[in-house]
Design a protein around this motif. Structure first.
Motif, PDB file in Angstrom:
ATOM      1  N   HIS A  46      -7.467  11.387   1.453  1.00 22.61           N
ATOM      2  CA  HIS A  46      -8.400  10.766   0.510  1.00 22.61           C
ATOM      3  C   HIS A  46      -7.914   9.376   0.124  1.00 22.61           C
ATOM      4  CE1 HIS A  46      -5.384  13.060  -1.757  1.00 22.61           C
ATOM      5  NE2 HIS A  46      -5.550  12.209  -2.766  1.00 22.61           N
ATOM      6  N   TRP A  47      -8.859   8.549  -0.311  1.00 23.74           N
ATOM      7  CA  TRP A  47      -8.557   7.189  -0.731  1.00 23.74           C
ATOM      8  C   TRP A  47      -9.698   6.684  -1.598  1.00 23.74           C
ATOM      9  CZ3 TRP A  47     -10.023   8.656   4.122  1.00 23.74           C
ATOM     10  CH2 TRP A  47     -11.159   8.061   4.670  1.00 23.74           C
ATOM     11  N   THR A  48      -9.494   5.490  -2.161  1.00 23.19           N
ATOM     12  CA  THR A  48     -10.484   4.909  -3.070  1.00 23.19           C
ATOM     13  C   THR A  48     -11.220   3.759  -2.402  1.00 23.19           C
ATOM     14  OG1 THR A  48      -9.029   5.426  -4.928  1.00 23.19           O
ATOM     15  CG2 THR A  48     -10.830   3.901  -5.348  1.00 23.19           C
ATOM     16  N   THR A  98      -9.104   6.712 -13.779  1.00 21.37           N
ATOM     17  CA  THR A  98      -9.250   8.067 -13.235  1.00 21.37           C
ATOM     18  C   THR A  98      -8.163   8.966 -13.815  1.00 21.37           C
ATOM     19  OG1 THR A  98      -7.914   7.584 -11.255  1.00 21.37           O
ATOM     20  CG2 THR A  98     -10.305   7.377 -11.048  1.00 21.37           C
ATOM     21  N   ILE A 149     -10.451  15.861 -10.605  1.00 24.03           N
ATOM     22  CA  ILE A 149     -10.445  14.414 -10.782  1.00 24.03           C
ATOM     23  C   ILE A 149     -11.748  13.964 -11.418  1.00 24.03           C
ATOM     24  CG2 ILE A 149     -11.344  13.974  -8.437  1.00 24.03           C
ATOM     25  CD1 ILE A 149      -9.617  11.413  -8.419  1.00 24.03           C
ATOM     26  N   CYS A 192      -6.174   3.282  -4.435  1.00 25.48           N
ATOM     27  CA  CYS A 192      -5.439   4.321  -3.727  1.00 25.48           C
ATOM     28  C   CYS A 192      -5.662   4.220  -2.214  1.00 25.48           C
ATOM     29  CB  CYS A 192      -5.904   5.683  -4.243  1.00 25.48           C
ATOM     30  SG  CYS A 192      -4.949   7.050  -3.646  1.00 25.48           S
ATOM     31  N   ASN A 204     -17.971  10.111   0.999  1.00 17.32           N
ATOM     32  CA  ASN A 204     -17.857   9.459  -0.305  1.00 17.32           C
ATOM     33  C   ASN A 204     -18.350  10.376  -1.427  1.00 17.32           C
ATOM     34  OD1 ASN A 204     -16.874   7.128   0.902  1.00 17.32           O
ATOM     35  ND2 ASN A 204     -18.888   6.177   1.034  1.00 17.32           N
ATOM     36  N   GLU A 213     -16.049   4.699  -5.146  1.00 19.60           N
ATOM     37  CA  GLU A 213     -16.176   6.120  -4.815  1.00 19.60           C
ATOM     38  C   GLU A 213     -14.853   6.658  -4.272  1.00 19.60           C
ATOM     39  OE1 GLU A 213     -18.155   3.782  -3.603  1.00 19.60           O
ATOM     40  OE2 GLU A 213     -20.173   4.190  -4.381  1.00 19.60           O
ATOM     41  N   LEU A 214     -14.642   7.950  -4.451  1.00 19.32           N
ATOM     42  CA  LEU A 214     -13.506   8.631  -3.847  1.00 19.32           C
ATOM     43  C   LEU A 214     -13.930   9.090  -2.462  1.00 19.32           C
ATOM     44  CD1 LEU A 214     -10.653   9.919  -4.036  1.00 19.32           C
ATOM     45  CD2 LEU A 214     -11.792  11.975  -4.941  1.00 19.32           C
ATOM     46  N   CYS A 215     -13.200   8.650  -1.458  1.00 15.13           N
ATOM     47  CA  CYS A 215     -13.520   9.035  -0.075  1.00 15.13           C
ATOM     48  C   CYS A 215     -12.568  10.148   0.350  1.00 15.13           C
ATOM     49  CB  CYS A 215     -13.388   7.824   0.847  1.00 15.13           C
ATOM     50  SG  CYS A 215     -14.033   8.120   2.512  1.00 15.13           S
TER      51      CYS A 215
END
Length: 212
Positions: free
Chosen positions: A141-143, A152, A107, A93, A124, A117-119
């Motif tokens: 947000h991004w991955t 996910t 999520i 993402c 993070n 991690e999801l940032c």
């Protein structure tokens, strides 16, 4: 602010992971700008010129619909309500906001992977086996990169252009005549079923293409 709400053992997502491993949902062409990989929506989606309604992928995979709603009943609904579930498999993402959503999303990630991690706003969050609430419509947000196989689930509420005619609760995954199907009540009050190629009308079905 993002908030962790629960630890969820892998046994709670094993059936979902097993289904997604055996049934490839394919790539969603409407999600290519946000990232790369498999990303599909179970539940209510926008329908171009029609009111939002159940996604095609929902009645194509009613058993998955059942498993996700079973998971949600136990782990998601105690925290938020939702209209839709984004199901991601090895989906990278890019930085974005969920402009079509409203309110908090839930999520969780699972699978055999490291990293990922999801940032959210440069912070993070390790969401592997942990439910996280955050407002993706307001927070960028991004991955992060990962190695391995990563899944996910994102339970969220859409903010549609047109009024919603049906709720997610109007549909139920059931076993009927030896097959998994999506049951619903018609306008006449009769039970009908969606499954396979027997689905709701497509907004573009029957539209003529004009060639100049």
């Amino acid at each position: 602010m993002p908030q962790f709400v629960s630890y969820i053992p892998s046994s709670e997502t094993d059936a979902i992971k097993d289904y997604l491993t055996k049934h490839r949902l394919g790539n969603n062409k409407y999600r290519v700008k946000v990232g790369e990989g498999q990303s599909n929506t179970i539940g209510i989606v926008s329908k171009r010129s029609l009111p939002p309604d159940l996604s095609r992928i929902s009645w194509a995979h009613p058993r998955l619909f059942f498993l996700l709603m079973q998971f949600a009943e136990k782990h998601v609904l105690p925290h938020i309500t939702f209209t839709s579930i984004q199901v991601n498999h090895n989906y990278t993402c890019k930085a974005h906001k969920d402009v079509g959503n409203t309110g908090d999303s839930f999520i969780i990630a699972f699978g055999d992977y490291t990293g990922g991690e999801l940032c959210i706003e440069d912070i993070n969050y390790d969401i592997r086996g942990r439910g996280l609430l955050f407002n993706g419509s307001e927070l960028t947000h991004w991955t992060k990169n990962w190695e391995g196989e990563r899944f996910t689930l994102v339970f969220h509420t859409i903010n549609p252009r047109f009024p919603m005619m049906h709720e997610l609760s109007d549909y139920d995954a059931v076993e009927h005549d030896g097959k998994w199907k999506i049951a619903f009540l018609t306008e006449e009050g009769e039970v009908d079923y969606l499954y396979g190629k027997k689905g709701l009308p497509h907004p573009l079905k029957g539209r003529k293409v004009i060639k100049e």
